[in-house]
Design a protein around this motif. Structure first.
Motif, PDB file in Angstrom:
ATOM      1  N   ALA A  81       0.857  -1.196   0.000  1.00 46.02           N
ATOM      2  CA  ALA A  81       0.000   0.000   0.000  1.00 46.02           C
ATOM      3  C   ALA A  81       0.892   1.244   0.000  1.00 46.02           C
ATOM      4  O   ALA A  81       1.820   1.326   0.807  1.00 46.02           O
ATOM      5  CB  ALA A  81      -0.899   0.000   1.228  1.00 46.02           C
ATOM      6  N   CYS A  83       0.221   4.153   0.981  1.00 48.71           N
ATOM      7  CA  CYS A  83       0.001   5.020   2.150  1.00 48.71           C
ATOM      8  C   CYS A  83       0.876   4.622   3.335  1.00 48.71           C
ATOM      9  O   CYS A  83       1.415   5.484   4.031  1.00 48.71           O
ATOM     10  CB  CYS A  83      -1.476   4.963   2.540  1.00 48.71           C
ATOM     11  N   CYS A  84       1.028   3.328   3.601  1.00 49.05           N
ATOM     12  CA  CYS A  84       1.715   2.907   4.830  1.00 49.05           C
ATOM     13  C   CYS A  84       2.618   1.699   4.614  1.00 49.05           C
ATOM     14  O   CYS A  84       3.193   1.192   5.571  1.00 49.05           O
ATOM     15  CB  CYS A  84       0.682   2.601   5.912  1.00 49.05           C
ATOM     16  N   CYS A 103      -7.448   2.202   2.944  1.00 51.99           N
ATOM     17  CA  CYS A 103      -6.518   1.214   3.506  1.00 51.99           C
ATOM     18  C   CYS A 103      -7.065   0.662   4.814  1.00 51.99           C
ATOM     19  O   CYS A 103      -7.485   1.418   5.695  1.00 51.99           O
ATOM     20  CB  CYS A 103      -5.175   1.887   3.741  1.00 51.99           C
ATOM     21  N   ASN A 105      -5.276  -0.824   6.965  1.00 52.85           N
ATOM     22  CA  ASN A 105      -4.212  -0.728   7.977  1.00 52.85           C
ATOM     23  C   ASN A 105      -4.159   0.655   8.598  1.00 52.85           C
ATOM     24  O   ASN A 105      -4.126   0.791   9.807  1.00 52.85           O
ATOM     25  CB  ASN A 105      -2.866  -1.061   7.347  1.00 52.85           C
ATOM     26  N   CYS A 106      -4.144   1.695   7.749  1.00 53.03           N
ATOM     27  CA  CYS A 106      -3.935   3.044   8.287  1.00 53.03           C
ATOM     28  C   CYS A 106      -5.137   3.958   8.075  1.00 53.03           C
ATOM     29  O   CYS A 106      -5.109   5.107   8.500  1.00 53.03           O
ATOM     30  CB  CYS A 106      -2.680   3.664   7.685  1.00 53.03           C
TER      31      CYS A 106
HETATM   32 ZN   LIG Z   1      -2.213   2.410   4.596  1.00 46.95          ZN
END
Ligand SMILES: [Zn+2]
Length: 202
Positions: A81, A83-84, A103, A105-106
């Motif tokens: 990803a 983003c993170c 996402c 996750n984040c």
């Molecule tokens: Zn993320």
């Protein structure tokens, strides 16, 4: 989905998440990698208990920057990803035009709408544009409510439309993404219209 420390539901989820707080980094990374393997190949309801558990673990992993530590190798099908840098597990919501795919996750935008593959972009756009005015009924101001005459009825009709559109997302749109991502999550509720996952049979 920002966490609101004052919300009773978010407090409950924080309590659920404590089980993962007790995992050490390597155990948490292994659990996530194994679960990603089990998620592969399907479009998942956001309300699915396995997804709920994954999201809790993933958010704790994000806080601890587990994926940056490279403790385990996630299943090869998952992209990183942007983003993170966690394995990309995108979430499709009614806000896809503004927020893209989110996402797990984040909670940031993992795939902006413009970067969704052209083949599905147009279908997703039509769906989101049809959904927006339906969802907006929940947020009508007094003036609009009065001009509708029977607001309760307008609200109920909108909720039924939302159920239909969410079923369409789950049955027809989300699976299309599996050509591009090993797994995808779709939001199977509309809290403002009081549409619950159990209202959306597939
Ligand atoms: Zn993320």
């Amino acid at each position: 989905m920002a966490i609101d420390p004052e919300s009773p539901l978010d407090k409950l989820w924080q309590e659920y998440g404590r089980v993962f707080q007790d995992f050490d980094d390597l155990t948490l990374a292994r659990w996530l990698a194994q679960t990603l393997g089990q998620l592969e190949g399907r479009a998942w309801r956001l309300s699915h208990p396995l997804l709920g558990a994954y999201r809790l673990a993933a958010q704790i992993a994000h806080d601890r920057q587990i994926w940056l530590k490279r403790l385990v190798t996630p299943p090869a099908a998952y992209l990183e990803a942007p983003c993170c840098r966690a394995p990309l597990l995108p979430l499709l919501t009614r806000d896809v035009l503004e927020s893209g795919l989110v996402c797990q996750n984040c909670s940031a935008t993992a795939v902006p709408f413009e970067e969704i593959s052209a083949e599905i972009q147009s279908i997703v756009k039509l769906w989101a544009e049809e959904y927006a005015p339906v969802h907006a009924v929940a947020h009508w101001e007094d003036r609009q409510r009065k001009s509708a005459g029977d607001y309760d009825r307008a609200y109920d009709n909108a909720a039924r439309e939302a159920e239909r559109l969410l079923a369409q997302a789950g049955a027809q749109i989300a699976p299309r993404f599996l050509e591009f991502y090993p797994a995808l999550v779709w939001e199977d509720q509309d809290e403002c219209l009081e549409v619950r996952p159990e209202d959306i049979p597939l």
